[in-house]
Design a protein around this motif. Sequence first.
Motif, PDB file in Angstrom:
ATOM      1  N   PHE A 162      -6.082  -6.842  -7.406  1.00 36.39           N
ATOM      2  CA  PHE A 162      -5.377  -6.529  -6.163  1.00 36.39           C
ATOM      3  C   PHE A 162      -6.111  -7.034  -4.929  1.00 36.39           C
ATOM      4  O   PHE A 162      -5.501  -7.581  -4.009  1.00 36.39           O
ATOM      5  N   ARG A 163      -7.416  -6.887  -4.920  1.00 33.01           N
ATOM      6  CA  ARG A 163      -8.161  -7.238  -3.711  1.00 33.01           C
ATOM      7  C   ARG A 163      -8.237  -8.747  -3.475  1.00 33.01           C
ATOM      8  O   ARG A 163      -8.740  -9.188  -2.437  1.00 33.01           O
ATOM      9  N   ASN A 164      -7.739  -9.524  -4.424  1.00 32.68           N
ATOM     10  CA  ASN A 164      -7.707 -10.977  -4.261  1.00 32.68           C
ATOM     11  C   ASN A 164      -6.388 -11.483  -3.690  1.00 32.68           C
ATOM     12  O   ASN A 164      -6.218 -12.697  -3.497  1.00 32.68           O
ATOM     13  N   TYR A 165      -5.463 -10.560  -3.435  1.00 32.16           N
ATOM     14  CA  TYR A 165      -4.126 -10.946  -2.995  1.00 32.16           C
ATOM     15  C   TYR A 165      -3.792 -10.359  -1.635  1.00 32.16           C
ATOM     16  O   TYR A 165      -4.037  -9.171  -1.367  1.00 32.16           O
ATOM     17  N   HIS A 166      -3.208 -11.189  -0.797  1.00 33.38           N
ATOM     18  CA  HIS A 166      -2.543 -10.684   0.394  1.00 33.38           C
ATOM     19  C   HIS A 166      -1.262 -10.001  -0.089  1.00 33.38           C
ATOM     20  O   HIS A 166      -0.679 -10.410  -1.099  1.00 33.38           O
ATOM     21  N   MET A 167      -0.832  -8.982   0.623  1.00 28.35           N
ATOM     22  CA  MET A 167       0.347  -8.240   0.189  1.00 28.35           C
ATOM     23  C   MET A 167       1.412  -8.259   1.262  1.00 28.35           C
ATOM     24  O   MET A 167       1.123  -8.015   2.441  1.00 28.35           O
ATOM     25  N   GLY A 168       2.626  -8.538   0.837  1.00 27.91           N
ATOM     26  CA  GLY A 168       3.740  -8.594   1.762  1.00 27.91           C
ATOM     27  C   GLY A 168       4.798  -7.552   1.453  1.00 27.91           C
ATOM     28  O   GLY A 168       4.881  -7.051   0.322  1.00 27.91           O
ATOM     29  N   TRP A 169       5.555  -7.232   2.469  1.00 29.54           N
ATOM     30  CA  TRP A 169       6.744  -6.395   2.310  1.00 29.54           C
ATOM     31  C   TRP A 169       7.972  -7.231   2.659  1.00 29.54           C
ATOM     32  O   TRP A 169       7.960  -7.991   3.635  1.00 29.54           O
ATOM     33  N   GLY A 175       6.744  -8.296   6.689  1.00 30.23           N
ATOM     34  CA  GLY A 175       5.388  -8.437   7.188  1.00 30.23           C
ATOM     35  C   GLY A 175       4.402  -8.486   6.045  1.00 30.23           C
ATOM     36  O   GLY A 175       4.780  -8.351   4.883  1.00 30.23           O
ATOM     37  N   ALA A 176       3.125  -8.681   6.385  1.00 26.79           N
ATOM     38  CA  ALA A 176       2.115  -8.800   5.344  1.00 26.79           C
ATOM     39  C   ALA A 176       0.748  -8.410   5.882  1.00 26.79           C
ATOM     40  O   ALA A 176       0.533  -8.368   7.103  1.00 26.79           O
ATOM     41  N   ILE A 177      -0.165  -8.152   4.931  1.00 26.43           N
ATOM     42  CA  ILE A 177      -1.521  -7.759   5.284  1.00 26.43           C
ATOM     43  C   ILE A 177      -2.509  -8.598   4.495  1.00 26.43           C
ATOM     44  O   ILE A 177      -2.303  -8.899   3.313  1.00 26.43           O
ATOM     45  N   TYR A 205      10.771  -4.148  -0.929  1.00 22.17           N
ATOM     46  CA  TYR A 205       9.903  -4.595  -2.016  1.00 22.17           C
ATOM     47  C   TYR A 205       8.530  -4.982  -1.472  1.00 22.17           C
ATOM     48  O   TYR A 205       8.419  -5.459  -0.347  1.00 22.17           O
ATOM     49  N   CYS A 206       7.519  -4.842  -2.304  1.00 23.49           N
ATOM     50  CA  CYS A 206       6.232  -5.430  -1.983  1.00 23.49           C
ATOM     51  C   CYS A 206       5.975  -6.579  -2.952  1.00 23.49           C
ATOM     52  O   CYS A 206       6.562  -6.625  -4.049  1.00 23.49           O
ATOM     53  N   ALA A 207       5.113  -7.496  -2.551  1.00 23.09           N
ATOM     54  CA  ALA A 207       4.804  -8.643  -3.402  1.00 23.09           C
ATOM     55  C   ALA A 207       3.454  -9.214  -3.009  1.00 23.09           C
ATOM     56  O   ALA A 207       3.051  -9.107  -1.850  1.00 23.09           O
ATOM     57  N   PRO A 208       2.749  -9.843  -3.951  1.00 23.84           N
ATOM     58  CA  PRO A 208       1.437 -10.430  -3.679  1.00 23.84           C
ATOM     59  C   PRO A 208       1.536 -11.937  -3.438  1.00 23.84           C
ATOM     60  O   PRO A 208       2.437 -12.607  -3.952  1.00 23.84           O
ATOM     61  N   SER A 209       0.573 -12.458  -2.694  1.00 25.37           N
ATOM     62  CA  SER A 209       0.511 -13.892  -2.442  1.00 25.37           C
ATOM     63  C   SER A 209      -0.930 -14.328  -2.279  1.00 25.37           C
ATOM     64  O   SER A 209      -1.750 -13.590  -1.722  1.00 25.37           O
ATOM     65  N   ASN A 215      -1.086 -17.722  -1.248  1.00 21.65           N
ATOM     66  CA  ASN A 215      -0.753 -18.952  -0.528  1.00 21.65           C
ATOM     67  C   ASN A 215      -1.373 -18.950   0.860  1.00 21.65           C
ATOM     68  O   ASN A 215      -1.481 -17.904   1.495  1.00 21.65           O
ATOM     69  N   VAL A 216      -1.769 -20.135   1.330  1.00 17.74           N
ATOM     70  CA  VAL A 216      -2.393 -20.230   2.655  1.00 17.74           C
ATOM     71  C   VAL A 216      -1.432 -19.829   3.766  1.00 17.74           C
ATOM     72  O   VAL A 216      -1.842 -19.468   4.860  1.00 17.74           O
ATOM     73  N   ASN A 217      -0.149 -19.894   3.482  1.00 12.36           N
ATOM     74  CA  ASN A 217       0.863 -19.515   4.471  1.00 12.36           C
ATOM     75  C   ASN A 217       1.427 -18.131   4.203  1.00 12.36           C
ATOM     76  O   ASN A 217       2.592 -17.846   4.513  1.00 12.36           O
ATOM     77  N   TRP A 218       0.607 -17.269   3.633  1.00 15.32           N
ATOM     78  CA  TRP A 218       1.051 -15.926   3.266  1.00 15.32           C
ATOM     79  C   TRP A 218       1.609 -15.147   4.441  1.00 15.32           C
ATOM     80  O   TRP A 218       2.531 -14.351   4.291  1.00 15.32           O
ATOM     81  N   ARG A 219       1.084 -15.395   5.621  1.00 12.18           N
ATOM     82  CA  ARG A 219       1.511 -14.628   6.793  1.00 12.18           C
ATOM     83  C   ARG A 219       2.914 -15.020   7.233  1.00 12.18           C
ATOM     84  O   ARG A 219       3.497 -14.365   8.084  1.00 12.18           O
ATOM     85  N   MET A 220       3.420 -16.100   6.674  1.00 16.55           N
ATOM     86  CA  MET A 220       4.776 -16.540   6.992  1.00 16.55           C
ATOM     87  C   MET A 220       5.738 -16.258   5.848  1.00 16.55           C
ATOM     88  O   MET A 220       6.829 -16.809   5.794  1.00 16.55           O
ATOM     89  N   GLY A 221       5.302 -15.408   4.924  1.00 17.17           N
ATOM     90  CA  GLY A 221       6.182 -15.028   3.829  1.00 17.17           C
ATOM     91  C   GLY A 221       6.264 -16.032   2.706  1.00 17.17           C
ATOM     92  O   GLY A 221       7.243 -16.036   1.943  1.00 17.17           O
ATOM     93  N   VAL A 222       5.238 -16.849   2.560  1.00 20.12           N
ATOM     94  CA  VAL A 222       5.245 -17.919   1.560  1.00 20.12           C
ATOM     95  C   VAL A 222       4.364 -17.547   0.363  1.00 20.12           C
ATOM     96  O   VAL A 222       3.296 -16.955   0.537  1.00 20.12           O
ATOM     97  N   GLY A 223       4.816 -17.931  -0.844  1.00 20.38           N
ATOM     98  CA  GLY A 223       3.987 -17.756  -2.029  1.00 20.38           C
ATOM     99  C   GLY A 223       4.093 -16.408  -2.694  1.00 20.38           C
ATOM    100  O   GLY A 223       3.215 -16.036  -3.477  1.00 20.38           O
ATOM    101  N   TYR A 224       5.147 -15.686  -2.426  1.00 24.83           N
ATOM    102  CA  TYR A 224       5.351 -14.374  -3.042  1.00 24.83           C
ATOM    103  C   TYR A 224       6.284 -14.556  -4.235  1.00 24.83           C
ATOM    104  O   TYR A 224       7.498 -14.729  -4.065  1.00 24.83           O
ATOM    105  N   ASN A 225       5.722 -14.533  -5.414  1.00 26.79           N
ATOM    106  CA  ASN A 225       6.486 -14.912  -6.604  1.00 26.79           C
ATOM    107  C   ASN A 225       6.690 -13.804  -7.617  1.00 26.79           C
ATOM    108  O   ASN A 225       7.358 -14.007  -8.619  1.00 26.79           O
ATOM    109  N   TYR A 226       6.068 -12.661  -7.378  1.00 21.72           N
ATOM    110  CA  TYR A 226       6.228 -11.540  -8.289  1.00 21.72           C
ATOM    111  C   TYR A 226       6.999 -10.445  -7.578  1.00 21.72           C
ATOM    112  O   TYR A 226       6.672 -10.085  -6.439  1.00 21.72           O
ATOM    113  N   TRP A 227       7.985  -9.913  -8.270  1.00 20.40           N
ATOM    114  CA  TRP A 227       8.826  -8.885  -7.668  1.00 20.40           C
ATOM    115  C   TRP A 227       8.977  -7.725  -8.632  1.00 20.40           C
ATOM    116  O   TRP A 227       9.213  -7.908  -9.811  1.00 20.40           O
TER     117      TRP A 227
END
Length: 122
Positions: free
Chosen positions: A28-35, A48-50, A94-98, A100-112
């Motif tokens: 978990f600590r290796n992933y940025h997390m998005g909603w 958004g994401a953290i 939903y939450c999802a992990p990323s 991707n370098v563009n995680w803050r723009m909602g990119v690279g979230y592939n698990y749901w």
Amino acid sequence: VQLQASGGGLVQAGGSLGLSCAASGLNFRNYHMGWFRQAPGQEREFVGAIHRSDGATYYADSVKGRFTISRVNAKNTVYLQMNGLKPEDTAVYYCAPSQNVNWRMGVGYNYWGQGTLVTVSS
């Protein structure tokens, strides 16, 4: 990877609701997390994401100033505090992990996982 969002429900406009999302099957600590959220008949929307470690957060303009994302890495959990809710916030969240370098723009979230329904009445 398993992601379980919870905390949804029915709330009146102007009210507050807190969601949580427990993650497993990943470091978990290796992933940025998005909603994200998806309203009936609409496409999934980035909320958004953290950042995975420094707590930096980014939000869609539609929720900025009303929603707050946080996380506790020791619990493999990410949170979404929603204040000042509006009927247009009604959706499945939903939450999802990323990573991707563009995680803050909602990119690279592939698990749901299974989302949680939030309904805001007017």
